[in-house]
Design a protein around this motif. Structure first.
Motif, PDB file in Angstrom:
ATOM      1  N   PHE A   8      22.948  71.603  50.711  1.00  0.00           N
ATOM      2  CA  PHE A   8      22.029  71.709  52.007  1.00  0.00           C
ATOM      3  C   PHE A   8      20.568  71.128  51.721  1.00  0.00           C
ATOM      4  N   GLN A   9      19.790  71.369  50.688  1.00  0.00           N
ATOM      5  CA  GLN A   9      18.612  70.635  50.515  1.00  0.00           C
ATOM      6  C   GLN A   9      18.819  69.056  50.344  1.00  0.00           C
ATOM      7  N   LEU A  10      19.813  68.422  49.853  1.00  0.00           N
ATOM      8  CA  LEU A  10      19.795  67.190  49.840  1.00  0.00           C
ATOM      9  C   LEU A  10      20.233  66.504  51.044  1.00  0.00           C
ATOM     10  N   SER A  11      21.155  67.171  51.665  1.00  0.00           N
ATOM     11  CA  SER A  11      21.397  66.574  53.210  1.00  0.00           C
ATOM     12  C   SER A  11      20.025  66.770  54.076  1.00  0.00           C
ATOM     13  N   MET A  12      19.279  67.394  53.833  1.00  0.00           N
ATOM     14  CA  MET A  12      18.065  67.934  54.439  1.00  0.00           C
ATOM     15  C   MET A  12      16.906  66.685  54.192  1.00  0.00           C
ATOM     16  N   ILE A  13      17.152  66.308  52.962  1.00  0.00           N
ATOM     17  CA  ILE A  13      16.354  65.132  52.527  1.00  0.00           C
ATOM     18  C   ILE A  13      16.972  63.854  52.935  1.00  0.00           C
ATOM     19  N   GLY A  14      18.235  63.747  53.454  1.00  0.00           N
ATOM     20  CA  GLY A  14      18.562  62.492  54.269  1.00  0.00           C
ATOM     21  C   GLY A  14      18.223  62.665  55.480  1.00  0.00           C
ATOM     22  N   VAL A  15      18.399  63.767  56.339  1.00  0.00           N
ATOM     23  CA  VAL A  15      18.221  63.912  57.695  1.00  0.00           C
ATOM     24  C   VAL A  15      16.678  63.748  57.741  1.00  0.00           C
ATOM     25  N   GLY A  16      15.912  64.533  56.754  1.00  0.00           N
ATOM     26  CA  GLY A  16      14.426  64.320  57.021  1.00  0.00           C
ATOM     27  C   GLY A  16      13.861  62.923  57.125  1.00  0.00           C
ATOM     28  N   ALA A  17      14.460  62.286  56.331  1.00  0.00           N
ATOM     29  CA  ALA A  17      13.981  60.567  55.959  1.00  0.00           C
ATOM     30  C   ALA A  17      14.679  60.072  57.021  1.00  0.00           C
ATOM     31  N   THR A  18      15.407  60.112  57.945  1.00  0.00           N
ATOM     32  CA  THR A  18      16.009  59.327  58.727  1.00  0.00           C
ATOM     33  C   THR A  18      15.558  59.585  60.169  1.00  0.00           C
ATOM     34  N   ILE A  19      15.571  60.989  60.567  1.00  0.00           N
ATOM     35  CA  ILE A  19      14.931  61.203  61.908  1.00  0.00           C
ATOM     36  C   ILE A  19      13.287  61.189  61.784  1.00  0.00           C
ATOM     37  N   THR A  78       7.184  61.029  55.518  1.00  0.00           N
ATOM     38  CA  THR A  78       6.188  60.667  54.325  1.00  0.00           C
ATOM     39  C   THR A  78       6.560  61.376  53.157  1.00  0.00           C
ATOM     40  N   LEU A  79       6.869  62.508  53.222  1.00  0.00           N
ATOM     41  CA  LEU A  79       7.154  63.327  52.038  1.00  0.00           C
ATOM     42  C   LEU A  79       8.479  62.761  51.264  1.00  0.00           C
ATOM     43  N   THR A  80       9.437  62.464  52.024  1.00  0.00           N
ATOM     44  CA  THR A  80      10.444  61.882  51.477  1.00  0.00           C
ATOM     45  C   THR A  80      10.230  60.337  50.969  1.00  0.00           C
ATOM     46  N   ALA A  81       9.685  59.660  51.487  1.00  0.00           N
ATOM     47  CA  ALA A  81       9.497  58.324  51.345  1.00  0.00           C
ATOM     48  C   ALA A  81       8.612  58.183  50.018  1.00  0.00           C
ATOM     49  N   LEU A  82       7.484  59.035  49.796  1.00  0.00           N
ATOM     50  CA  LEU A  82       6.832  58.956  48.586  1.00  0.00           C
ATOM     51  C   LEU A  82       7.779  59.556  47.497  1.00  0.00           C
ATOM     52  N   TYR A  83       8.592  60.529  47.573  1.00  0.00           N
ATOM     53  CA  TYR A  83       9.623  61.122  46.808  1.00  0.00           C
ATOM     54  C   TYR A  83      10.439  59.798  46.083  1.00  0.00           C
ATOM     55  N   SER A  84      11.255  59.157  47.223  1.00  0.00           N
ATOM     56  CA  SER A  84      11.971  57.989  47.015  1.00  0.00           C
ATOM     57  C   SER A  84      11.288  57.055  46.170  1.00  0.00           C
ATOM     58  N   GLN A  85      10.196  56.650  46.610  1.00  0.00           N
ATOM     59  CA  GLN A  85       9.206  55.582  45.807  1.00  0.00           C
ATOM     60  C   GLN A  85       9.123  55.915  44.283  1.00  0.00           C
ATOM     61  N   THR A  86       8.645  57.127  44.255  1.00  0.00           N
ATOM     62  CA  THR A  86       8.367  57.676  42.566  1.00  0.00           C
ATOM     63  C   THR A  86       9.537  57.488  41.854  1.00  0.00           C
ATOM     64  N   ARG A  87      10.698  57.973  42.333  1.00  0.00           N
ATOM     65  CA  ARG A  87      12.030  57.709  41.574  1.00  0.00           C
ATOM     66  C   ARG A  87      12.635  56.385  41.410  1.00  0.00           C
TER      67      ARG A  87
END
Length: 472
Positions: free
Chosen positions: A37-48, A325-334
């Protein structure tokens, strides 16, 4: 010359990388806290993101009511890439997304080029959407309290201000969440995603009241060419599904969880987009979409005869931008974490806080750079820089599926691309077609940025690479 070629094409074997990061033993440098669920929401949150709130004003004039099929076409192209990501994410479920996949399939030089594109995608997009936050924040403050943030403190110098303070504050808030821990960030993101989904569902439910079949009478006035042209505009509303692949080392049971989360995110995003588009074109005559600002809010206000939809949708956009913004920064750091572990960047990007198990210094550096961009550059400049990086990453992932099938056929895979090898080839073709529709200046900017990354590679990374040290 032969030695240089060997250096540039050296690869990190996928099986070795998987074993090192503890995928199958749940051990590793990062904490495994994310479920489906949380990972799916990362995908949805970053896309929409903000796209669906505005893209109709650009897409409907190109396709008319047939813009619904444009969304479906864009979803098909995104889906072709998504299934490629799903296979590689299940076979190599580690941090780094397309960068890591390129390293294990095409070699170190290709990985550096892809990394540059991903840094462009995530870093610049985080700044770009943060810039737009102040606009919606002002709209909400004006509607609710009758006050606005002064222009000098709500816009970049080129946009008539001094510094975009709300954008800087947004980046700082996201950084604080990420520093606290991945689990806390994922929970906050999931909550924000549910809120913005609720806002879009509200639009569909209320908008159906204004359904007028006459608006759909001339469904495809511009033919197939119009549908295709609008799909090129719409495609970037699907960018973000690849964020799921950056979280490989923080996911429980990643071989199953990651492909499942990618597919769930794609299905949710497509369903929401198609429903919103269908209701919008049925509720409003197509001629009104051209140049319309805050289109979804305007449609609801016409239907209900009140200004409250504008307030609700402004709040939804604020939450949406925070989540993106949250998910983009998260992905950048990883991405930077994975590059530092491979020796292509200094060790500071790999250091993990022993208490929170997050790369704190990495996060502070990324957030500081994003805050400067968001505070002092206009959104138009930032937005133009994000598209090409995404498409290059998509192409590499699709090619990577084919290469990894040949080089490591026995590697465990929790998901396999259906219709192989046609599907990954269609994905490459779809991305190339969309690249041809980009402005030359966008392509030139991406080439210059990639050139700068290659200068760094040949000046520093090629000697400090982990593979280079192991050979010595």
């Amino acid at each position: 010359m032969g030695n240089l070629r060997t250096q540039l094409l050296r690869r990190r074997p996928a099986a070795e990388l998987v074993a090192e990061t503890g995928v199958d033993s749940d051990t590793g440098e990062l904490s495994r806290t994310l479920g489906v669920f949380q990972l799916s929401m990362i995908g949805v949150g970053a896309t929409i993101g903000t796209g669906i709130f505005f893209v109709l004003s650009e897409a409907v004039p190109k396709a008319g009511p047939a813009v619904v099929w444009s969304f479906v076409l864009a979803a098909v192209v995104a889906g072709l890439t998504a299934v490629c990501y799903a296979e590689l994410a299940s076979a190599v479920p580690v941090s780094g997304s397309a960068y890591t996949y390129a390293y294990t399939t095409l070699g170190e030089l290709a990985a550096m080029v892809v990394a540059a594109c991903l840094l462009l995608e995530y870093g610049v997009s985080a700044s770009a959407v943060a810039v737009g936050w102040s606009q919606y924040l002002n709209q909400l403050l004006d509607n609710v309290f009758g006050v606005r943030i002064p222009q000098a403190l709500a816009a970049a110098p080129e946009a008539g201000g001094w510094v975009n303070v709300p954008a800087v504050v947004l980046v700082a808030l996201c950084a604080l969440l990420l520093v606290r821990g991945t689990a806390e960030s994922a929970r906050a993101n999931a909550a924000m995603v549910l809120v913005k989904l609720a806002v879009l569902v509200l639009f569909v439910v209320v908008g159906v009241r204004g359904w007028n079949a006459d608006h759909l009478a001339h469904f495809a006035p511009y033919g197939v060419a119009g549908i295709y042209g609008a799909a090129g505009v719409i495609f970037f509303s699907f960018v973000g599904l690849d964020n799921v692949a950056t979280a490989g080392e923080e996911v429980k049971n990643p071989r199953r969880t990651m492909p499942l989360a990618i597919m769930i995110a794609l299905a949710v995003v497509t369903l929401v987009y198609v429903a919103v588009a269908l209701v919008a074109v049925a509720a409003q005559e197509r001629s009104k979409f051209d140049g319309q600002e805050a289109g979804l809010a305007a449609i609801l206000q016409d239907i209900v005869g009140s200004t409250w939809p504008g307030t609700v949708l402004a709040a939804g956009a604020i939450i949406s931008i925070f989540s993106v913004t949250l998910t983009a920064l998260y992905s950048q750091t990883r991405i930077l974490f994975a590059m530092s572990r491979d020796g292509l960047l200094p060790p500071v990007f790999r250091r993990v806080n022993p208490r929170t198990l997050t790369p704190v210094r990495n996060t502070v550096i990324v957030a500081s750079a994003a805050a400067v961009l968001a505070g002092f550059l206009p959104i138009e400049f930032l937005a133009e820089m994000t598209s090409i990086g995404t498409l290059v990453a998509f192409i590499v992932v699709s090619i990577g599926v084919v290469v990894l099938r040949r080089t490591e056929p026995d590697l465990p895979r929790g998901f396999r691309v259906p219709g192989y090898p046609v599907t990954p080839m269609l994905s490459v073709l779809g991305c190339l077609v969309i690249i041809t529709s980009l402005r030359p200046v966008t392509i030139l900017a991406a080439v210059l940025w990639t050139g700068a990354a290659l200068v760094w590679y040949f000046a520093w990374s090629i000697r400090h690479s982990r593979l280079a040290r192991e050979r010595r």
